[in-house]
Design an enzyme around this catalytic site. Sequence first.
Site, PDB file in Angstrom:
ATOM      1  N   ASP A   1       0.812  -1.225   0.000  1.00 22.28           N
ATOM      2  CA  ASP A   1       0.000   0.000   0.000  1.00 22.28           C
ATOM      3  C   ASP A   1       0.844   1.274   0.000  1.00 22.28           C
ATOM      4  O   ASP A   1       0.301   2.374  -0.039  1.00 22.28           O
ATOM      5  CB  ASP A   1      -0.925  -0.009   1.224  1.00 22.28           C
ATOM      6  CG  ASP A   1      -2.031   1.041   1.149  1.00 22.28           C
ATOM      7  OD1 ASP A   1      -2.566   1.258   0.046  1.00 22.28           O
ATOM      8  OD2 ASP A   1      -2.347   1.647   2.181  1.00 22.28           O
TER       9      ASP A   1
ATOM     10  N   GLN B   1      -4.948  -1.651  -7.265  1.00 21.01           N
ATOM     11  CA  GLN B   1      -5.600  -0.726  -6.347  1.00 21.01           C
ATOM     12  C   GLN B   1      -6.176   0.453  -7.109  1.00 21.01           C
ATOM     13  O   GLN B   1      -5.578   0.938  -8.070  1.00 21.01           O
ATOM     14  CB  GLN B   1      -4.619  -0.194  -5.289  1.00 21.01           C
ATOM     15  CG  GLN B   1      -5.269   0.716  -4.255  1.00 21.01           C
ATOM     16  CD  GLN B   1      -4.291   1.239  -3.220  1.00 21.01           C
ATOM     17  OE1 GLN B   1      -3.848   2.377  -3.307  1.00 21.01           O
ATOM     18  NE2 GLN B   1      -3.938   0.408  -2.235  1.00 21.01           N
TER      19      GLN B   1
ATOM     20  N   SER C   1      -6.608   5.398  -0.511  1.00 19.54           N
ATOM     21  CA  SER C   1      -6.906   4.093  -1.107  1.00 19.54           C
ATOM     22  C   SER C   1      -8.407   3.830  -1.009  1.00 19.54           C
ATOM     23  O   SER C   1      -9.018   4.034   0.046  1.00 19.54           O
ATOM     24  CB  SER C   1      -6.148   2.982  -0.372  1.00 19.54           C
ATOM     25  OG  SER C   1      -4.764   3.237  -0.361  1.00 19.54           O
TER      26      SER C   1
END
Length: 294
Positions: free
Chosen positions: A207, A281, A231
């Site tokens: 991430d 993502q 995110s």
Amino acid sequence: MDPVAAMLQTLDLADTGARTTEDIFTGPSQWMPHGRVFGGQVLAQSVVAASRTLPDDRLIHSLHGYFLRPGDVAKGVTLGVDRIHDGRSFSTRRVQTFQDGVPIMSLIASFQVAQGGVDHQENAPEDVPEPESLPSVHEHLAGSEHPAAQFWTQARPFDIRYIDVPVYLPSPDTGERVARQAVWLKAKAKLPDDPVIHRAAMAYASDYTILEPAIRRHGLAWATPGLKMASLDHAMWWHREARADEWLLYVEDSPSAQGGRGLAHARIYRQDGKLAASVAQEGMLRVPDDVTAR
């Protein structure tokens, strides 16, 4: 506290012993300078919580999750694991992460007993510099007085080495405006030999930089005034065994950005060239009008 020890502390979840419709675990949150829980932390904790409900021979091979709302670093998290299905080879778990009874993340994960089968991969890029030959983030940001620089250089549990110029701070020298980049990363200290910890740590690190190709394409940086990024969802597939305390090459690209959102794809390779994992993502990407108009 040492940043790797701090990460491992967040992954050392407490089993409450509750067994109703879910298995309930609790864990701490790591401090972040912006006050919001790091998405990678919740991903990693979800991997650990779900794995605790399965025998050791079933390892996670994929997850698909949504970040529902920002978490508060001053509060711990509660994770509820729903044992959706256990088959002969595969198991499925749903994990809901809460703060104050309100969900901050929801994901579903799949686990598999190790099996043989056909084997191929997309090869790693060629002519990539070795990680030790590249400057650390600390070297890139040496002398910076930006308030986040100390956190980026000292408090993260992963050493990150950029193939290209980092996009932390606004700079005229951010390199070519392309929607792709690659970084080397590894934990700053040795991790336990538990494969669950290594897969959780890879989820944690996945991430960090994955949305950066979307802002690199437009000459932006994390510290661009008025830039807002978060995110929205995260998907990850583990293909082959890998250690998160050994160098991993994170190859990232952004095929599209539009409507206040950016999409990114990535592959994680071991240093020997074996493809260890794939990641996708989508994130919120909001930029002030005066920046996009230049």
